[in-house]
Design a protein around this motif. Structure first.
Motif, PDB file in Angstrom:
ATOM      1  N   PHE A   1      20.417 -84.343-123.418  1.00 28.67           N
ATOM      2  CA  PHE A   1      20.861 -83.411-124.448  1.00 28.67           C
ATOM      3  C   PHE A   1      20.185 -82.050-124.302  1.00 28.67           C
ATOM      4  CE2 PHE A   1      21.845 -87.450-126.723  1.00 28.67           C
ATOM      5  CZ  PHE A   1      23.210 -87.242-126.830  1.00 28.67           C
ATOM      6  N   GLU A   2      18.919 -82.050-123.895  1.00 29.93           N
ATOM      7  CA  GLU A   2      18.231 -80.781-123.674  1.00 29.93           C
ATOM      8  C   GLU A   2      18.899 -79.973-122.563  1.00 29.93           C
ATOM      9  OE1 GLU A   2      14.237 -81.884-122.853  1.00 29.93           O
ATOM     10  OE2 GLU A   2      13.761 -82.360-124.955  1.00 29.93           O
ATOM     11  N   ARG A   3      19.291 -80.667-121.504  1.00 32.02           N
ATOM     12  CA  ARG A   3      19.948 -79.958-120.410  1.00 32.02           C
ATOM     13  C   ARG A   3      21.336 -79.467-120.819  1.00 32.02           C
ATOM     14  NH1 ARG A   3      21.736 -81.927-114.447  1.00 32.02           N
ATOM     15  NH2 ARG A   3      22.370 -79.851-113.714  1.00 32.02           N
ATOM     16  N   CYS A   4      22.065 -80.294-121.574  1.00 29.70           N
ATOM     17  CA  CYS A   4      23.377 -79.869-122.072  1.00 29.70           C
ATOM     18  C   CYS A   4      23.247 -78.608-122.908  1.00 29.70           C
ATOM     19  CB  CYS A   4      24.019 -80.976-122.908  1.00 29.70           C
ATOM     20  SG  CYS A   4      24.654 -82.375-121.950  1.00 29.70           S
TER      21      CYS A   4
ATOM     22  N   THR B   1      28.889 -77.645-114.709  1.00 27.34           N
ATOM     23  CA  THR B   1      30.271 -77.537-115.178  1.00 27.34           C
ATOM     24  C   THR B   1      30.685 -78.778-115.956  1.00 27.34           C
ATOM     25  OG1 THR B   1      30.808 -76.191-113.246  1.00 27.34           O
ATOM     26  CG2 THR B   1      32.648 -77.129-114.464  1.00 27.34           C
ATOM     27  N   MET B   2      30.285 -79.929-115.470  1.00 27.69           N
ATOM     28  CA  MET B   2      30.628 -81.180-116.139  1.00 27.69           C
ATOM     29  C   MET B   2      29.894 -81.301-117.468  1.00 27.69           C
ATOM     30  SD  MET B   2      29.817 -84.440-117.063  1.00 27.69           S
ATOM     31  CE  MET B   2      28.185 -84.417-116.340  1.00 27.69           C
ATOM     32  N   LEU B   3      28.613 -80.939-117.497  1.00 28.62           N
ATOM     33  CA  LEU B   3      27.817 -81.087-118.713  1.00 28.62           C
ATOM     34  C   LEU B   3      28.322 -80.190-119.837  1.00 28.62           C
ATOM     35  CD1 LEU B   3      24.227 -81.328-117.190  1.00 28.62           C
ATOM     36  CD2 LEU B   3      25.626 -83.166-118.138  1.00 28.62           C
ATOM     37  N   ARG B   4      28.921 -79.058-119.485  1.00 29.11           N
ATOM     38  CA  ARG B   4      29.501 -78.195-120.521  1.00 29.11           C
ATOM     39  C   ARG B   4      30.719 -78.830-121.180  1.00 29.11           C
ATOM     40  NH1 ARG B   4      28.637 -74.127-116.528  1.00 29.11           N
ATOM     41  NH2 ARG B   4      26.856 -72.787-117.060  1.00 29.11           N
TER      42      ARG B   4
ATOM     43  N   LEU C   1      26.828 -78.442-128.987  1.00 27.99           N
ATOM     44  CA  LEU C   1      25.399 -78.390-129.289  1.00 27.99           C
ATOM     45  C   LEU C   1      24.979 -76.988-129.701  1.00 27.99           C
ATOM     46  CD1 LEU C   1      23.854 -80.669-126.506  1.00 27.99           C
ATOM     47  CD2 LEU C   1      24.290 -81.221-128.909  1.00 27.99           C
ATOM     48  N   LEU C   2      25.541 -75.967-129.047  1.00 30.03           N
ATOM     49  CA  LEU C   2      25.239 -74.589-129.420  1.00 30.03           C
ATOM     50  C   LEU C   2      25.731 -74.301-130.838  1.00 30.03           C
ATOM     51  CD1 LEU C   2      26.042 -72.522-126.192  1.00 30.03           C
ATOM     52  CD2 LEU C   2      23.808 -73.142-127.106  1.00 30.03           C
ATOM     53  N   PHE C   3      26.924 -74.791-131.150  1.00 29.57           N
ATOM     54  CA  PHE C   3      27.485 -74.573-132.483  1.00 29.57           C
ATOM     55  C   PHE C   3      26.621 -75.241-133.544  1.00 29.57           C
ATOM     56  CE2 PHE C   3      30.552 -76.002-135.808  1.00 29.57           C
ATOM     57  CZ  PHE C   3      30.806 -74.748-136.345  1.00 29.57           C
ATOM     58  N   ARG C   4      26.151 -76.432-133.248  1.00 29.57           N
ATOM     59  CA  ARG C   4      25.285 -77.162-134.173  1.00 29.57           C
ATOM     60  C   ARG C   4      23.996 -76.382-134.428  1.00 29.57           C
ATOM     61  NH1 ARG C   4      25.327 -83.159-132.219  1.00 29.57           N
ATOM     62  NH2 ARG C   4      27.575 -82.709-132.269  1.00 29.57           N
ATOM     63  N   GLU C   5      23.463 -75.809-133.368  1.00 28.54           N
ATOM     64  CA  GLU C   5      22.241 -75.023-133.495  1.00 28.54           C
ATOM     65  C   GLU C   5      22.493 -73.756-134.311  1.00 28.54           C
ATOM     66  OE1 GLU C   5      18.109 -74.642-132.657  1.00 28.54           O
ATOM     67  OE2 GLU C   5      19.523 -76.289-132.368  1.00 28.54           O
ATOM     68  N   VAL C   6      23.676 -73.164-134.148  1.00 26.66           N
ATOM     69  CA  VAL C   6      24.050 -71.988-134.933  1.00 26.66           C
ATOM     70  C   VAL C   6      24.010 -72.309-136.424  1.00 26.66           C
ATOM     71  CG1 VAL C   6      25.988 -70.505-135.573  1.00 26.66           C
ATOM     72  CG2 VAL C   6      25.433 -70.836-133.168  1.00 26.66           C
ATOM     73  N   LEU C   7      24.626 -73.424-136.813  1.00 27.69           N
ATOM     74  CA  LEU C   7      24.658 -73.801-138.224  1.00 27.69           C
ATOM     75  C   LEU C   7      23.265 -74.103-138.758  1.00 27.69           C
ATOM     76  CD1 LEU C   7      27.836 -76.094-138.363  1.00 27.69           C
ATOM     77  CD2 LEU C   7      27.640 -73.659-138.873  1.00 27.69           C
ATOM     78  N   GLN C   8      22.427 -74.700-137.921  1.00 27.25           N
ATOM     79  CA  GLN C   8      21.051 -74.972-138.344  1.00 27.25           C
ATOM     80  C   GLN C   8      20.297 -73.675-138.616  1.00 27.25           C
ATOM     81  OE1 GLN C   8      19.640 -77.665-135.130  1.00 27.25           O
ATOM     82  NE2 GLN C   8      19.109 -79.055-136.787  1.00 27.25           N
TER      83      GLN C   8
END
Length: 225
Positions: free
Chosen positions: A75-78, A48-51, A86-93
């Protein structure tokens, strides 16, 4: 509590709430806080905190975070537990660098379902430029209207700008927008209504379809700003 107690005796959910508050400020503050005691450290391991941790744009990250094994695992765990930035960044990539549109589209839908406004913005832009898909355009327009009503367009555009233009300027290829992508014929309407499209932003444009077209043009030309 019915009596005075030491900090380590605070309930775990209290420590978690404190960790989330600290993590939402910066990674540095989270690291400092986790070193104060075992309770703070353990709460800092919660999903919950890492999100909720505040992840800076790639160009603002300390270079050693990416090389340090502990930083890499963090960062991998996040990412694995679904940290929105991080998910959004991956989406744009996936969409604009790797050009894996199917994968990027699926990840974009997941990011939207998690309530990330910037992801909703990208989905609205991608939907509005779909060829021969009126349903997608209508869904994109509805998303655009909701973001506009909430005053979120500028912040969402800035999030995309920070990642695409500042962090990866030489690797990004944005989609093209031709005449067939317009939600309505804004050039004809602009001439009929006597206003100049794009001068001073879109706030003065009365037609919602024209404002959406304006935002799409801004988005696909983001690398030229």
């Amino acid at each position: 509590m019915e009596r005075l107690s030491a900090a380590v005796e605070l309930p775990r959910d209290v420590w978690l709430a404190i960790d989330i508050k600290v993590a939402s400020n910066s990674i540095e503050d989270l690291c400092r806080f986790r070193m104060t005691c075992c309770a703070a450290r353990d709460a800092g391991e919660e999903d919950t905190m890492l999100r909720m941790v505040s992840i800076p744009p790639p160009h603002e990250m300390n270079w050693w975070w990416r090389r340090d094994p502990i930083g890499q695992r963090f960062f991998e765990r996040c990412f694995e537990i679904g940290q929105p930035e991080l998910l959004f960044r991956e989406v744009l990539q996936e969409l604009y660098i790797q050009h894996n549109h199917a994968i990027g589209w699926e990840m974009l839908q997941n990011a939207v379902s998690n309530g990330l406004d910037a992801a909703k913005y990208v989905l609205s832009m991608e939907s509005l430029i779909q060829r021969d898909d009126n349903e997608a355009k209508e869904n994109g327009l509805e998303l655009f209207q909701a973001l506009e009503a909430g005053g979120l367009l500028t912040a969402c555009y800035s999030s995309c700008f920070a990642v695409l233009t500042i962090s990866w300027p030489d690797e990004v290829q944005m989609p093209e927008k031709g005449e067939e992508h317009t939600v309505c014929d804004y050039r004809r309407m602009a001439a009929e209504r006597g206003y100049v499209h794009g001068v001073g932003g879109a706030d003065h444009i009365p037609c919602i379809h024209c404002r959406a077209d304006y935002e799409v043009e801004r988005y696909v030309d983001i690398l030229r700003v």
